[in-house]
Design a protein around this motif. Structure first.
Motif, PDB file in Angstrom:
ATOM      1  N   UNK A  70       0.821  -1.216   0.000  1.00  0.00           N
ATOM      2  CA  UNK A  70       0.000   0.000   0.000  1.00  0.00           C
ATOM      3  C   UNK A  70       0.855   1.267   0.000  1.00  0.00           C
ATOM      4  N   UNK A  71       2.048   1.214   0.551  1.00  0.00           N
ATOM      5  CA  UNK A  71       2.900   2.395   0.646  1.00  0.00           C
ATOM      6  C   UNK A  71       3.715   2.642  -0.626  1.00  0.00           C
ATOM      7  N   UNK A  72       3.681   1.726  -1.578  1.00  0.00           N
ATOM      8  CA  UNK A  72       4.516   1.864  -2.776  1.00  0.00           C
ATOM      9  C   UNK A  72       4.119   3.086  -3.603  1.00  0.00           C
ATOM     10  N   UNK A  73       2.836   3.412  -3.651  1.00  0.00           N
ATOM     11  CA  UNK A  73       2.411   4.592  -4.411  1.00  0.00           C
ATOM     12  C   UNK A  73       2.945   5.863  -3.764  1.00  0.00           C
ATOM     13  N   UNK A  74       3.017   5.874  -2.442  1.00  0.00           N
ATOM     14  CA  UNK A  74       3.581   7.041  -1.750  1.00  0.00           C
ATOM     15  C   UNK A  74       5.093   7.135  -2.000  1.00  0.00           C
ATOM     16  N   UNK A  75       5.762   5.978  -2.009  1.00  0.00           N
ATOM     17  CA  UNK A  75       7.198   5.969  -2.300  1.00  0.00           C
ATOM     18  C   UNK A  75       7.468   6.453  -3.722  1.00  0.00           C
ATOM     19  N   UNK A  76       6.587   6.112  -4.648  1.00  0.00           N
ATOM     20  CA  UNK A  76       6.721   6.605  -6.018  1.00  0.00           C
ATOM     21  C   UNK A  76       6.545   8.110  -6.104  1.00  0.00           C
ATOM     22  N   UNK A  77       5.637   8.643  -5.289  1.00  0.00           N
ATOM     23  CA  UNK A  77       5.436  10.095  -5.257  1.00  0.00           C
ATOM     24  C   UNK A  77       6.663  10.793  -4.686  1.00  0.00           C
ATOM     25  N   UNK A  78       7.240  10.234  -3.639  1.00  0.00           N
ATOM     26  CA  UNK A  78       8.460  10.807  -3.059  1.00  0.00           C
ATOM     27  C   UNK A  78       9.599  10.749  -4.075  1.00  0.00           C
ATOM     28  N   UNK A  79       9.653   9.682  -4.855  1.00  0.00           N
ATOM     29  CA  UNK A  79      10.666   9.561  -5.906  1.00  0.00           C
ATOM     30  C   UNK A  79      10.532  10.710  -6.910  1.00  0.00           C
ATOM     31  N   UNK A  80       9.309  11.046  -7.273  1.00  0.00           N
ATOM     32  CA  UNK A  80       9.108  12.135  -8.228  1.00  0.00           C
ATOM     33  C   UNK A  80       9.565  13.470  -7.645  1.00  0.00           C
ATOM     34  N   UNK A  81       9.313  13.680  -6.360  1.00  0.00           N
ATOM     35  CA  UNK A  81       9.762  14.915  -5.707  1.00  0.00           C
ATOM     36  C   UNK A  81      11.288  14.970  -5.692  1.00  0.00           C
ATOM     37  N   UNK A  82      11.928  13.845  -5.392  1.00  0.00           N
ATOM     38  CA  UNK A  82      13.402  13.809  -5.378  1.00  0.00           C
ATOM     39  C   UNK A  82      13.974  14.064  -6.777  1.00  0.00           C
ATOM     40  N   UNK A  83      13.308  13.539  -7.796  1.00  0.00           N
ATOM     41  CA  UNK A  83      13.774  13.792  -9.158  1.00  0.00           C
ATOM     42  C   UNK A  83      13.622  15.267  -9.512  1.00  0.00           C
ATOM     43  N   UNK A  84      12.533  15.881  -9.085  1.00  0.00           N
ATOM     44  CA  UNK A  84      12.366  17.322  -9.303  1.00  0.00           C
ATOM     45  C   UNK A  84      13.471  18.108  -8.607  1.00  0.00           C
ATOM     46  N   UNK A  85      13.805  17.708  -7.380  1.00  0.00           N
ATOM     47  CA  UNK A  85      14.861  18.397  -6.630  1.00  0.00           C
ATOM     48  C   UNK A  85      16.239  18.180  -7.251  1.00  0.00           C
ATOM     49  N   UNK A  86      16.416  17.067  -7.967  1.00  0.00           N
ATOM     50  CA  UNK A  86      17.710  16.832  -8.617  1.00  0.00           C
ATOM     51  C   UNK A  86      17.934  17.803  -9.769  1.00  0.00           C
ATOM     52  N   UNK A  87      16.916  18.572 -10.096  1.00  0.00           N
ATOM     53  CA  UNK A  87      17.081  19.625 -11.093  1.00  0.00           C
ATOM     54  C   UNK A  87      18.103  20.667 -10.669  1.00  0.00           C
ATOM     55  N   UNK A  88      18.392  20.729  -9.367  1.00  0.00           N
ATOM     56  CA  UNK A  88      19.443  21.634  -8.906  1.00  0.00           C
ATOM     57  C   UNK A  88      20.829  21.140  -9.297  1.00  0.00           C
ATOM     58  N   UNK A  89      20.960  19.831  -9.586  1.00  0.00           N
ATOM     59  CA  UNK A  89      22.235  19.297 -10.061  1.00  0.00           C
ATOM     60  C   UNK A  89      22.436  19.621 -11.543  1.00  0.00           C
ATOM     61  N   UNK A  90      21.359  19.494 -12.310  1.00  0.00           N
ATOM     62  CA  UNK A  90      21.403  19.804 -13.735  1.00  0.00           C
ATOM     63  C   UNK A  90      19.987  20.083 -14.194  1.00  0.00           C
ATOM     64  N   UNK A  91      19.830  21.094 -15.040  1.00  0.00           N
ATOM     65  CA  UNK A  91      18.494  21.503 -15.461  1.00  0.00           C
ATOM     66  C   UNK A  91      17.741  20.393 -16.174  1.00  0.00           C
ATOM     67  N   UNK A 101      17.726  17.249 -15.547  1.00  0.00           N
ATOM     68  CA  UNK A 101      17.111  16.355 -14.569  1.00  0.00           C
ATOM     69  C   UNK A 101      15.820  16.962 -14.024  1.00  0.00           C
ATOM     70  N   UNK A 102      15.803  18.271 -13.879  1.00  0.00           N
ATOM     71  CA  UNK A 102      14.575  18.946 -13.477  1.00  0.00           C
ATOM     72  C   UNK A 102      13.495  18.805 -14.541  1.00  0.00           C
ATOM     73  N   UNK A 103      13.903  18.891 -15.812  1.00  0.00           N
ATOM     74  CA  UNK A 103      12.937  18.712 -16.909  1.00  0.00           C
ATOM     75  C   UNK A 103      12.376  17.294 -16.902  1.00  0.00           C
ATOM     76  N   UNK A 104      13.242  16.302 -16.683  1.00  0.00           N
ATOM     77  CA  UNK A 104      12.761  14.927 -16.566  1.00  0.00           C
ATOM     78  C   UNK A 104      11.844  14.786 -15.353  1.00  0.00           C
TER      79      UNK A 104
END
Length: 142
Positions: free
Chosen positions: A96-117, A119-122
């Motif tokens: 049941x928590x896997x969908x929440x973990x997937x959402x957190x993954x998307x937030x982390x990918x958005x934050x990785x945009x600070x490493x390279x633009x 990655x933020x676009x992805x």
């Protein structure tokens, strides 16, 4: 009087009509999804989305580095860790928590945009994709 075609009624092949199916998703009285196993279909959608995301992340490393991106070793490690996280969560979609973990993954990918633009676009693209997958999940399962 005409005889219906083999394997179907007067309307064509065997297709579940709203009268043949129960009350819809999760007993809400809504429109039925028409799927034999809606929960498995939704899990497959989530897992497929995460697997595609992992592949795209891993394939993006080299073009970013070659096209003048300042993606350091730590940045590559973050991208690989996100890809591994996506693969692991895709395998755990029954939880049941896997969908929440997937959402957190998307937030982390958005934050990785600070490493390279790029990655933020992805992150924007896959956050929108994940948002649509969760919308479909909510629609089908109720």
């Amino acid at each position: 009087m005409s005889v219906p075609a083999a394997g179907g009624g007067p309307d064509g092949p065997d297709v579940a009509s709203p009268d043949d199916v129960g009350d819809g998703p999760a007993g809400t009285g809504g429109k039925p999804s028409g799927l034999r196993n809606p929960a498995a279909a939704v899990r497959g959608l989530g897992a497929g989305t995460l697997i595609i995301e992992a592949v795209v992340l891993l394939l993006a490393i080299q073009p970013i580095r070659l096209m003048g991106g300042q993606l350091s070793g730590a940045g590559v490690a973050v991208v690989v860790a996100l890809a591994v996280w996506a693969v692991v969560v895709s395998g755990l979609m029954k939880r049941s928590w896997a969908w929440h973990a997937g959402t957190v993954l998307q937030v982390c990918l958005l934050l990785s945009g600070f490493l390279h633009w790029s990655l933020g676009a992805l992150g924007v693209i896959f956050a929108a994709t994940w948002g649509y997958a969760t919308y479909v999940r909510r629609t089908i399962l109720g």
